[in-house]
Scaffold this motif. Structure first.
Motif, PDB file in Angstrom:
ATOM      1  N   ASN A   1      35.437  34.305  30.249  1.00  0.00           N
ATOM      2  CA  ASN A   1      36.161  35.622  30.463  1.00  0.00           C
ATOM      3  C   ASN A   1      37.287  35.642  29.728  1.00  0.00           C
ATOM      4  O   ASN A   1      38.288  34.854  29.691  1.00  0.00           O
ATOM      5  N   VAL A   2      37.481  36.700  29.214  1.00  0.00           N
ATOM      6  CA  VAL A   2      38.701  37.162  28.598  1.00  0.00           C
ATOM      7  C   VAL A   2      39.394  38.308  29.169  1.00  0.00           C
ATOM      8  O   VAL A   2      38.811  39.533  29.305  1.00  0.00           O
ATOM      9  N   LEU A   3      40.637  37.886  29.918  1.00  0.00           N
ATOM     10  CA  LEU A   3      41.057  38.905  30.967  1.00  0.00           C
ATOM     11  C   LEU A   3      42.517  39.045  30.438  1.00  0.00           C
ATOM     12  O   LEU A   3      43.548  38.074  30.372  1.00  0.00           O
ATOM     13  N   ALA A   4      42.842  40.223  29.964  1.00  0.00           N
ATOM     14  CA  ALA A   4      44.305  40.705  29.488  1.00  0.00           C
ATOM     15  C   ALA A   4      45.230  40.760  30.619  1.00  0.00           C
ATOM     16  O   ALA A   4      44.649  40.818  31.730  1.00  0.00           O
ATOM     17  N   GLU A   5      46.488  40.642  30.467  1.00  0.00           N
ATOM     18  CA  GLU A   5      47.607  40.715  31.476  1.00  0.00           C
ATOM     19  C   GLU A   5      47.665  42.068  31.920  1.00  0.00           C
ATOM     20  O   GLU A   5      47.833  43.170  31.069  1.00  0.00           O
ATOM     21  N   ASN A   6      47.996  42.502  33.275  1.00  0.00           N
ATOM     22  CA  ASN A   6      47.980  43.684  33.740  1.00  0.00           C
ATOM     23  C   ASN A   6      49.487  44.383  33.596  1.00  0.00           C
ATOM     24  O   ASN A   6      50.511  43.294  33.372  1.00  0.00           O
ATOM     25  N   GLY A   7      49.922  45.486  33.230  1.00  0.00           N
ATOM     26  CA  GLY A   7      51.425  45.818  33.247  1.00  0.00           C
ATOM     27  C   GLY A   7      52.116  45.727  34.548  1.00  0.00           C
ATOM     28  O   GLY A   7      51.421  46.123  35.685  1.00  0.00           O
ATOM     29  N   GLU A   8      53.253  45.685  34.718  1.00  0.00           N
ATOM     30  CA  GLU A   8      54.031  45.844  35.932  1.00  0.00           C
ATOM     31  C   GLU A   8      54.461  46.996  36.363  1.00  0.00           C
ATOM     32  O   GLU A   8      54.319  47.909  35.451  1.00  0.00           O
ATOM     33  N   SER A   9      54.432  47.152  37.550  1.00  0.00           N
ATOM     34  CA  SER A   9      55.024  48.294  38.093  1.00  0.00           C
ATOM     35  C   SER A   9      56.636  48.813  37.722  1.00  0.00           C
ATOM     36  O   SER A   9      57.071  47.751  37.417  1.00  0.00           O
ATOM     37  N   GLY A  10      56.573  50.003  37.680  1.00  0.00           N
ATOM     38  CA  GLY A  10      58.172  50.624  37.567  1.00  0.00           C
ATOM     39  C   GLY A  10      59.113  50.066  38.556  1.00  0.00           C
ATOM     40  O   GLY A  10      58.501  49.768  39.601  1.00  0.00           O
ATOM     41  N   SER A  11      60.337  50.232  38.425  1.00  0.00           N
ATOM     42  CA  SER A  11      61.265  50.073  39.452  1.00  0.00           C
ATOM     43  C   SER A  11      62.480  51.011  39.409  1.00  0.00           C
ATOM     44  O   SER A  11      62.339  51.771  38.873  1.00  0.00           O
ATOM     45  N   LYS A  12      63.314  50.790  40.400  1.00  0.00           N
ATOM     46  CA  LYS A  12      64.641  51.766  40.408  1.00  0.00           C
ATOM     47  C   LYS A  12      65.472  51.719  39.134  1.00  0.00           C
ATOM     48  O   LYS A  12      65.117  51.042  38.249  1.00  0.00           O
ATOM     49  N   ASN A  13      66.278  52.610  39.059  1.00  0.00           N
ATOM     50  CA  ASN A  13      67.253  52.926  38.013  1.00  0.00           C
ATOM     51  C   ASN A  13      66.298  53.218  36.547  1.00  0.00           C
ATOM     52  O   ASN A  13      66.754  53.021  35.390  1.00  0.00           O
ATOM     53  N   ASN A  14      65.085  53.843  36.906  1.00  0.00           N
ATOM     54  CA  ASN A  14      64.283  54.349  35.726  1.00  0.00           C
ATOM     55  C   ASN A  14      63.977  53.156  34.902  1.00  0.00           C
ATOM     56  O   ASN A  14      63.602  53.181  33.640  1.00  0.00           O
ATOM     57  N   ARG A  15      63.684  52.033  35.411  1.00  0.00           N
ATOM     58  CA  ARG A  15      63.238  50.882  34.805  1.00  0.00           C
ATOM     59  C   ARG A  15      61.883  50.709  34.570  1.00  0.00           C
ATOM     60  O   ARG A  15      61.198  50.685  35.766  1.00  0.00           O
ATOM     61  N   THR A  16      61.476  50.921  33.277  1.00  0.00           N
ATOM     62  CA  THR A  16      59.737  50.574  32.928  1.00  0.00           C
ATOM     63  C   THR A  16      59.435  49.127  33.304  1.00  0.00           C
ATOM     64  O   THR A  16      60.255  48.292  32.973  1.00  0.00           O
ATOM     65  N   GLY A  17      58.333  49.066  33.930  1.00  0.00           N
ATOM     66  CA  GLY A  17      57.782  47.808  33.931  1.00  0.00           C
ATOM     67  C   GLY A  17      57.319  46.976  32.765  1.00  0.00           C
ATOM     68  O   GLY A  17      57.141  47.793  31.778  1.00  0.00           O
ATOM     69  N   HIS A  18      57.169  45.933  32.774  1.00  0.00           N
ATOM     70  CA  HIS A  18      56.976  45.146  31.385  1.00  0.00           C
ATOM     71  C   HIS A  18      55.377  45.393  30.998  1.00  0.00           C
ATOM     72  O   HIS A  18      54.578  45.535  31.957  1.00  0.00           O
ATOM     73  N   THR A  19      55.155  45.641  29.860  1.00  0.00           N
ATOM     74  CA  THR A  19      53.669  45.733  29.358  1.00  0.00           C
ATOM     75  C   THR A  19      53.055  44.486  29.502  1.00  0.00           C
ATOM     76  O   THR A  19      53.624  43.223  29.250  1.00  0.00           O
ATOM     77  N   GLY A  20      51.832  44.619  29.640  1.00  0.00           N
ATOM     78  CA  GLY A  20      50.876  43.286  29.917  1.00  0.00           C
ATOM     79  C   GLY A  20      50.951  42.604  28.569  1.00  0.00           C
ATOM     80  O   GLY A  20      50.611  43.487  27.420  1.00  0.00           O
TER      81      GLY A  20
END
Length: 334
Positions: free
Chosen positions: A67-86
């Motif tokens: 099984n080769v499973l890539a990491e999910n992206g993180e959800s965005g947050s307040k102050n217009n912060r973009t979630g981390h890319t998986g």
């Protein structure tokens, strides 16, 4: 060891990362009780990437990747912060690897160069936060995009050996012996069928520092195209060779018939293989006198070049290299 260490077919389940959800958030601090939307975007899901590596010659290192499973992206947050890319997953593969979808059989990638990268499964895009949806008439949007799902499915990695010349012949035709003499390769040699169980590669040193690659491939038997003997596991590697060297031993009871059986198996497997350049080498020729050579020559197809060789006495090997070099470097007809 030889049998276990050469892996040229892998079936794995792959899933790229899901994109993170956009945030539904409104600015709130001690100075602002009812601020506008400031929800950030979700991060993109991780890709699954194929990368060519000329140091690899087998898919053995991927054998236990079920099984080769890539990491999910993180959800965005307040102050217009973009979630981390998986995080991406990079699968390094030998040159000559083909990637296909198991369900459809479609070829999705072909890795032929060192360092070549191909995004096999794209990660899902992250969703937009609610700050993107504010308008003069809707200044407080209470919604955001969910992240896109990743892609998943059963996939196939299949290695087809990259070599300039492929040695074709029945078991015990002398292919391994020839490879050991004209290159630095050390294939297993013995007097029984299917000594060679996996492709063996060797570099032939030619004149003025030039060289070309030769592959000793497991022997064909009649019915190989239907899967007999080593069947398709052998025949797939021929598709990569620019030229095919047919090795027929001098003591064969019928040289013409042996050649025709070999060609027929190639045609049954893939008719396009007949478009390649052919050269016939009569091995073990140290046991022949001039009269026998002439008789064999009359029996061979007149439209295909041939050479008499002996790996034991080195007879004809220079001529063999010359003919192969000429075939590999002939002008391309427009």
């Amino acid at each position: 060891m030889e049998k276990n260490n050469f892996i040229d077919y892998i079936r794995i389940f792959c899933r790229s990362g899901h994109g993170g959800a956009g945030s539904r958030h409104f600015m709130r601090n001690k100075l602002t009780s009812k601020g506008g939307p400031d929800g950030g975007d979700g991060g993109g899901g991780g890709h699954i990437i194929l990368r060519g590596n000329k140091q690899l010659w087998t898919l053995l290192h991927l054998r236990y990747y079920k099984n080769v499973l890539a990491e999910n992206g993180e959800s965005g947050s307040k102050n217009n912060r973009t979630g981390h890319t998986g995080a991406d997953i990079i699968l390094e593969v030998p040159l000559g690897t083909i990637a296909r979808d198991e369900e459809t059989g479609k070829i999705e990638a072909e890795i032929l160069e060192d360092g070549q990268e191909f995004i096999w499964l794209h990660g899902g895009r992250g969703g937009l936060g609610n700050s993107h949806f504010a308008t003069p008439t809707n200044q407080a949007p209470d919604y955001a995009q969910p992240g896109e799902p990743g892609t998943e499915g059963w996939k196939i990695l299949e290695l087809k050996v990259l070599a300039d010349v492929g040695l074709v012949g029945f078991p015990n035709a002398g292919k391994s012996t020839l490879l050991s003499v004209i290159t630095a390769a050390k294939p297993k040699i013995a007097n029984y069928a299917f000594t060679t169980l996996v492709p063996q590669l060797g570099m032939v040193e030619y004149r003025d520092g030039k060289s070309f690659c030769v592959a000793d491939l497991p022997g064909i038997i009649e019915g190989a195209a239907e899967g007999k003997g080593l069947g398709h596991r052998f025949l797939r590697h021929i598709e990569r060779n620019a030229a095919l060297l047919f090795l027929i031993p001098a003591d064969s009871p019928n040289h013409k018939q042996e050649f025709e059986i070999l060609v027929n198996e190639l045609e049954q497997y893939n008719p396009e293989l007949l478009q390649k350049d052919f050269l016939i080498a009569i091995s073990k020729s140290d046991m022949l006198d001039e009269e026998l050579r002439q008789a064999i020559t009359k029996d061979l197809p007149s439209n295909i070049p041939h050479v008499f060789i002996s790996s034991i006495t080195n007879q004809g090997l220079v001529e063999l290299k010359d003919k192969l070099w000429q075939i590999l470097n002939k002008p391309v007809s427009s």
